[in-house]
Design a protein around this motif. Structure first.
Motif, PDB file in Angstrom:
ATOM      1  N   SER A   1       0.834  -1.194   0.000  1.00  0.00           N
ATOM      2  CA  SER A   1       0.000   0.000   0.000  1.00  0.00           C
ATOM      3  C   SER A   1       0.871   1.248   0.000  1.00  0.00           C
ATOM      4  O   SER A   1       1.646   1.480   0.930  1.00  0.00           O
ATOM      5  CB  SER A   1      -0.908   0.007   1.226  1.00  0.00           C
ATOM      6  N   ALA A   2       0.720   2.070  -1.020  1.00  0.00           N
ATOM      7  CA  ALA A   2       1.481   3.316  -1.097  1.00  0.00           C
ATOM      8  C   ALA A   2       1.002   4.316  -0.053  1.00  0.00           C
ATOM      9  O   ALA A   2       1.714   5.260   0.282  1.00  0.00           O
ATOM     10  CB  ALA A   2       1.357   3.921  -2.495  1.00  0.00           C
ATOM     11  N   ASP A   3      -0.192   4.104   0.496  1.00  0.00           N
ATOM     12  CA  ASP A   3      -0.748   5.006   1.499  1.00  0.00           C
ATOM     13  C   ASP A   3      -0.247   4.706   2.910  1.00  0.00           C
ATOM     14  O   ASP A   3      -0.427   5.517   3.811  1.00  0.00           O
ATOM     15  CB  ASP A   3      -2.275   4.925   1.495  1.00  0.00           C
ATOM     16  N   GLU A   4       0.344   3.549   3.092  1.00  0.00           N
ATOM     17  CA  GLU A   4       0.833   3.150   4.412  1.00  0.00           C
ATOM     18  C   GLU A   4       2.361   3.282   4.445  1.00  0.00           C
ATOM     19  O   GLU A   4       3.084   2.512   3.824  1.00  0.00           O
ATOM     20  CB  GLU A   4       0.446   1.699   4.723  1.00  0.00           C
ATOM     21  N   ASP A   5       2.841   4.281   5.172  1.00  0.00           N
ATOM     22  CA  ASP A   5       4.282   4.555   5.212  1.00  0.00           C
ATOM     23  C   ASP A   5       5.100   3.354   5.688  1.00  0.00           C
ATOM     24  O   ASP A   5       6.184   3.101   5.174  1.00  0.00           O
ATOM     25  CB  ASP A   5       4.575   5.758   6.112  1.00  0.00           C
ATOM     26  N   TYR A   6       4.573   2.607   6.654  1.00  0.00           N
ATOM     27  CA  TYR A   6       5.337   1.472   7.173  1.00  0.00           C
ATOM     28  C   TYR A   6       5.508   0.385   6.115  1.00  0.00           C
ATOM     29  O   TYR A   6       6.541  -0.281   6.073  1.00  0.00           O
ATOM     30  CB  TYR A   6       4.711   0.908   8.451  1.00  0.00           C
TER      31      TYR A   6
ATOM     32  N   TYR B   1       9.159  -0.629   4.693  1.00  0.00           N
ATOM     33  CA  TYR B   1       9.593  -2.025   4.767  1.00  0.00           C
ATOM     34  C   TYR B   1      10.042  -2.524   3.399  1.00  0.00           C
ATOM     35  O   TYR B   1      11.110  -3.131   3.267  1.00  0.00           O
ATOM     36  CB  TYR B   1       8.462  -2.914   5.300  1.00  0.00           C
ATOM     37  N   PHE B   2       9.243  -2.260   2.374  1.00  0.00           N
ATOM     38  CA  PHE B   2       9.601  -2.720   1.032  1.00  0.00           C
ATOM     39  C   PHE B   2      10.881  -2.045   0.553  1.00  0.00           C
ATOM     40  O   PHE B   2      11.733  -2.683  -0.067  1.00  0.00           O
ATOM     41  CB  PHE B   2       8.457  -2.458   0.047  1.00  0.00           C
ATOM     42  N   ALA B   3      11.031  -0.755   0.859  1.00  0.00           N
ATOM     43  CA  ALA B   3      12.244  -0.025   0.470  1.00  0.00           C
ATOM     44  C   ALA B   3      13.472  -0.620   1.135  1.00  0.00           C
ATOM     45  O   ALA B   3      14.496  -0.858   0.478  1.00  0.00           O
ATOM     46  CB  ALA B   3      12.100   1.452   0.825  1.00  0.00           C
TER      47      ALA B   3
ATOM     48  N   GLN C   1      10.660   6.827  -1.998  1.00  0.00           N
ATOM     49  CA  GLN C   1      10.135   7.535  -3.173  1.00  0.00           C
ATOM     50  C   GLN C   1      10.163   6.630  -4.403  1.00  0.00           C
ATOM     51  O   GLN C   1       9.229   6.634  -5.207  1.00  0.00           O
ATOM     52  CB  GLN C   1      10.938   8.820  -3.427  1.00  0.00           C
ATOM     53  N   GLN C   2      11.219   5.846  -4.560  1.00  0.00           N
ATOM     54  CA  GLN C   2      11.291   4.911  -5.681  1.00  0.00           C
ATOM     55  C   GLN C   2      10.204   3.846  -5.578  1.00  0.00           C
ATOM     56  O   GLN C   2       9.642   3.433  -6.587  1.00  0.00           O
ATOM     57  CB  GLN C   2      12.667   4.253  -5.735  1.00  0.00           C
ATOM     58  N   VAL C   3       9.892   3.405  -4.361  1.00  0.00           N
ATOM     59  CA  VAL C   3       8.821   2.427  -4.164  1.00  0.00           C
ATOM     60  C   VAL C   3       7.500   3.015  -4.642  1.00  0.00           C
ATOM     61  O   VAL C   3       6.751   2.377  -5.388  1.00  0.00           O
ATOM     62  CB  VAL C   3       8.708   1.996  -2.683  1.00  0.00           C
TER      63      VAL C   3
ATOM     64  N   THR D   1       5.110  -8.479  -8.509  1.00  0.00           N
ATOM     65  CA  THR D   1       5.503  -7.669  -9.664  1.00  0.00           C
ATOM     66  C   THR D   1       6.556  -6.641  -9.273  1.00  0.00           C
ATOM     67  O   THR D   1       7.556  -6.462  -9.974  1.00  0.00           O
ATOM     68  CB  THR D   1       4.274  -6.953 -10.257  1.00  0.00           C
ATOM     69  N   LEU D   2       6.341  -5.987  -8.139  1.00  0.00           N
ATOM     70  CA  LEU D   2       7.298  -4.977  -7.692  1.00  0.00           C
ATOM     71  C   LEU D   2       8.663  -5.589  -7.397  1.00  0.00           C
ATOM     72  O   LEU D   2       9.694  -5.003  -7.738  1.00  0.00           O
ATOM     73  CB  LEU D   2       6.758  -4.258  -6.451  1.00  0.00           C
TER      74      LEU D   2
END
Length: 60
Positions: free
Chosen positions: A17-22, A26-28, A36-38, A51-52
């Protein structure tokens, strides 16, 4: 009203979720890119985690 913690549903584990900073953080951290790249990847490719990860690995 608070969420009922006894009812657990993991349908969205395969999404970021791009709306959830955590989730973005975590993905970053996991993939070695910036938050920002995420967000840019999500905007371009959608929020499917598989996919990501595939796109991120291809760029490295």
């Amino acid at each position: 009203m608070a969420d009922d913690k006894t009812k657990r549903d993991f349908r969205d584990r395969d999404r970021v979720s791009a709306d959830e900073d955590y989730e973005v953080e975590y993905f970053a951290t996991k993939t070695g890119i910036t938050p920002q790249q995420v967000k840019e990847l999500i905007a371009k490719h959608g929020n499917q985690r598989e996919t990501l990860e595939r796109v991120t690995l291809r760029k490295q």
